[in-house]
Design a protein around this motif. Structure first.
Motif, PDB file in Angstrom:
ATOM      1  N   THR A  68     -19.990  17.229  72.586  1.00 12.04           N
ATOM      2  CA  THR A  68     -19.857  18.694  72.626  1.00 12.04           C
ATOM      3  C   THR A  68     -19.349  19.227  73.962  1.00 12.04           C
ATOM      4  O   THR A  68     -19.179  20.440  74.113  1.00 12.04           O
ATOM      5  N   SER A  70     -16.620  19.482  75.451  1.00 14.11           N
ATOM      6  CA  SER A  70     -15.373  20.269  75.493  1.00 14.11           C
ATOM      7  C   SER A  70     -15.440  21.520  74.615  1.00 14.11           C
ATOM      8  O   SER A  70     -14.456  22.272  74.531  1.00 14.11           O
ATOM      9  N   ALA A  71     -16.567  21.750  73.972  1.00 12.20           N
ATOM     10  CA  ALA A  71     -16.673  22.864  73.014  1.00 12.20           C
ATOM     11  C   ALA A  71     -16.597  24.215  73.716  1.00 12.20           C
ATOM     12  O   ALA A  71     -17.122  24.414  74.815  1.00 12.20           O
ATOM     13  N   SER A  72     -15.956  25.156  73.045  1.00 12.93           N
ATOM     14  CA  SER A  72     -15.892  26.541  73.528  1.00 12.93           C
ATOM     15  C   SER A  72     -15.710  27.444  72.324  1.00 12.93           C
ATOM     16  O   SER A  72     -15.449  26.982  71.207  1.00 12.93           O
ATOM     17  N   HIS A  73     -15.826  28.742  72.549  1.00 13.10           N
ATOM     18  CA  HIS A  73     -15.671  29.678  71.438  1.00 13.10           C
ATOM     19  C   HIS A  73     -14.223  29.759  70.951  1.00 13.10           C
ATOM     20  O   HIS A  73     -13.974  30.077  69.789  1.00 13.10           O
ATOM     21  N   THR A  74     -13.313  29.444  71.824  1.00 11.49           N
ATOM     22  CA  THR A  74     -11.902  29.475  71.404  1.00 11.49           C
ATOM     23  C   THR A  74     -11.441  28.131  70.845  1.00 11.49           C
ATOM     24  O   THR A  74     -10.497  28.072  70.048  1.00 11.49           O
ATOM     25  N   LYS A  75     -12.160  27.055  71.260  1.00 15.12           N
ATOM     26  CA  LYS A  75     -11.774  25.726  70.798  1.00 15.12           C
ATOM     27  C   LYS A  75     -13.032  24.897  70.530  1.00 15.12           C
ATOM     28  O   LYS A  75     -13.442  24.084  71.335  1.00 15.12           O
ATOM     29  N   PRO A  76     -13.658  25.114  69.351  1.00 15.70           N
ATOM     30  CA  PRO A  76     -14.879  24.377  69.035  1.00 15.70           C
ATOM     31  C   PRO A  76     -14.599  22.897  68.793  1.00 15.70           C
ATOM     32  O   PRO A  76     -13.499  22.523  68.396  1.00 15.70           O
ATOM     33  N   CYS A  77     -15.614  22.082  69.058  1.00 19.33           N
ATOM     34  CA  CYS A  77     -15.488  20.665  68.689  1.00 19.33           C
ATOM     35  C   CYS A  77     -15.877  20.519  67.219  1.00 19.33           C
ATOM     36  O   CYS A  77     -16.654  21.314  66.683  1.00 19.33           O
ATOM     37  N   ARG A  78     -15.365  19.504  66.575  1.00 18.66           N
ATOM     38  CA  ARG A  78     -15.580  19.290  65.138  1.00 18.66           C
ATOM     39  C   ARG A  78     -16.312  17.973  64.933  1.00 18.66           C
ATOM     40  O   ARG A  78     -15.899  16.921  65.445  1.00 18.66           O
ATOM     41  N   HIS A 130     -18.637  22.947  63.204  1.00 15.42           N
ATOM     42  CA  HIS A 130     -17.912  23.492  64.352  1.00 15.42           C
ATOM     43  C   HIS A 130     -18.940  23.883  65.421  1.00 15.42           C
ATOM     44  O   HIS A 130     -19.820  24.710  65.159  1.00 15.42           O
ATOM     45  N   TYR A 132     -19.622  25.606  69.058  1.00 11.02           N
ATOM     46  CA  TYR A 132     -18.929  26.537  69.939  1.00 11.02           C
ATOM     47  C   TYR A 132     -19.456  26.526  71.381  1.00 11.02           C
ATOM     48  O   TYR A 132     -18.898  27.213  72.237  1.00 11.02           O
TER      49      TYR A 132
END
Length: 402
Positions: A68, A70-78, A130, A132
């Protein structure tokens, strides 16, 4: 009519009593359901870890934290959702990189997982999670033994068991606990002028109120009352019952017969069978109190008048009982008020004046030592030191609540 030979001060009386009181040593096992308010008699040592496993502390998804980062609200991790686990379930699932497992609060953390991401930071689309917001290793996870460690002293000897401590015992699997026994307090009412509650009064008699007021204080302060039948004014019967009470209890309280009238024979009986430490204290009401011991067991002889009797109980018996029961010293709640009227006291006597509260005022309600309403209509009392002769109207006073 005899006179009290020597009155000692209020503070000296308290000191003499305290020096003679021994903490109770007898112990017993009780169920934790009935242990509230009891004093634990040994250290409680945990024989397990609490929690006994790593578990989720929030509802969400068990993950590998690094997935997680690298997760962000604009680019969530999957992540792939591969299963679900609830509290109380044991599932043999292993989490590998790129996967997630839906998990409930309290559920065992699956192998391979090291964090939980909460529902509020996720979204799900066709079994794809997803995320975030990144989580760190250990996030939303209660680690094994993080609350209580195996071998840790959880409750120390001498502590009073309250709701939180009972909960701790239950969480460790204890169904019983070793506690100090409650002191047994024999209450012996004396006098031809009193009758048992519920009986028909003869001319010149009053009901025995003292046994019940004393018993109430005993129960509230860690003791077990053992009421005796009324003993008539007979020295032989009095001595016989005192000896019996000493054998079967930890404290003995007698009411009536403590003064120096013709039928007040208690001091003579106690002088023959006990060590009398004092007879008479510079207090008002309750001056003719007696304190003695037999085989290190305390005996209190209290006046028969209800107000004198009960004030003696609050002032002298209650602290002694709590010490014997290993309870903390009692500090009554104090309210600051103004005295509603001028009160004249007796120099040389420490006075306990019962009052009721009305707004900012303390209103004296003391009538006489024989009036039970001097206590029942009171919210508490003020203390007037022995060297004070007058307390003026509107003077600030401290009301100690019952």
């Amino acid at each position: 009519m005899r006179a009290l030979k020597k009155l000692i001060s209020y503070n000296e009386a308290k000191q003499k009593i305290s020096e003679k009181i021994r903490e109770i040593e007898s112990v017993e096992y009780v169920t934790i359901l009935h242990a509230t308010g009891r004093v634990i008699a040994e250290d409680t040592v945990s024989k397990m870890n609490v929690p006994p496993f790593d578990r989720a502390s929030m509802d969400g998804y068990a993950v590998i934290a690094e997935d997680t980062f690298s997760a962000s609200h604009t680019k969530p991790c999957r992540l792939n959702i591969i299963g679900e686990v609830f509290a109380g379930e044991k599932k043999d699932m292993y989490l590998k990189r790129g996967d997630a497992i839906k998990i409930a609060t309290g559920a065992v953390l699956p192998k391979g997982a090291d964090a939980v991401v909460i529902f509020e930071e996720t979204d799900v689309e066709k079994n794809i999670l997803h995320v975030y917001k990144p989580v760190y290793p250990g996030a939303n996870v209660s680690r094994k033994g993080s609350d209580i460690k195996d071998g840790e002293v959880v409750i120390s000897k001498g502590k009073i068991l309250d709701a939180s401590k009972i909960g701790a015992l239950a969480s460790l699997g204890y169904s019983e606990v070793l506690v100090y026994k409650k002191p047994i307090v024999s209450i012996i009412p004396t006098g031809n002028e009193i009758a048992e509650v519920g009986s028909i009064l003869k001319e010149g008699q009053v009901y025995n109120a003292n046994t019940y007021t004393i018993a109430s204080v005993i129960i509230e302060n860690g003791g077990v009352p053992r009421p005796y039948p009324i003993i008539e004014d007979n020295a032989e019967l009095l001595e016989k019952n005192i000896r019996k009470a000493v054998e079967e209890s930890d404290f003995v309280i007698l009411t009536g017969g403590s003064s120096v009238g013709e039928r007040d024979m208690l001091i003579d009986v106690l002088t023959n069978i006990a060590n009398v430490h004092f007879h008479g204290v510079q207090v008002k009401p309750g001056k003719p109190i007696i304190f003695a011991t037999v085989n290190e067991k305390p005996i209190f002889g209290l006046p028969g008048y209800p107000t004198s009797c009960l004030m003696n109980v609050y002032a002298f018996v209650l602290p002694a009982l709590r010490k014997c029961a290993r309870l903390k010293e009692h500090y009554p709640k104090v309210i600051n008020a103004k005295l509603s009227q001028r009160v004249a006291s007796t120099l040389g006597r420490h006075q306990f004046l019962t009052v009721k509260l009305s707004g900012e005022y303390a209103i004296p309600v003391f009538k006489e030592s024989g009036a039970i309403t001097s206590m029942s209509q009171a919210d508490g009392y003020i203390e007037i030191p022995s060297e004070v002769e007058v307390v003026e109207k509107d003077e600030n006073v401290e009301v100690k609540l019952f």
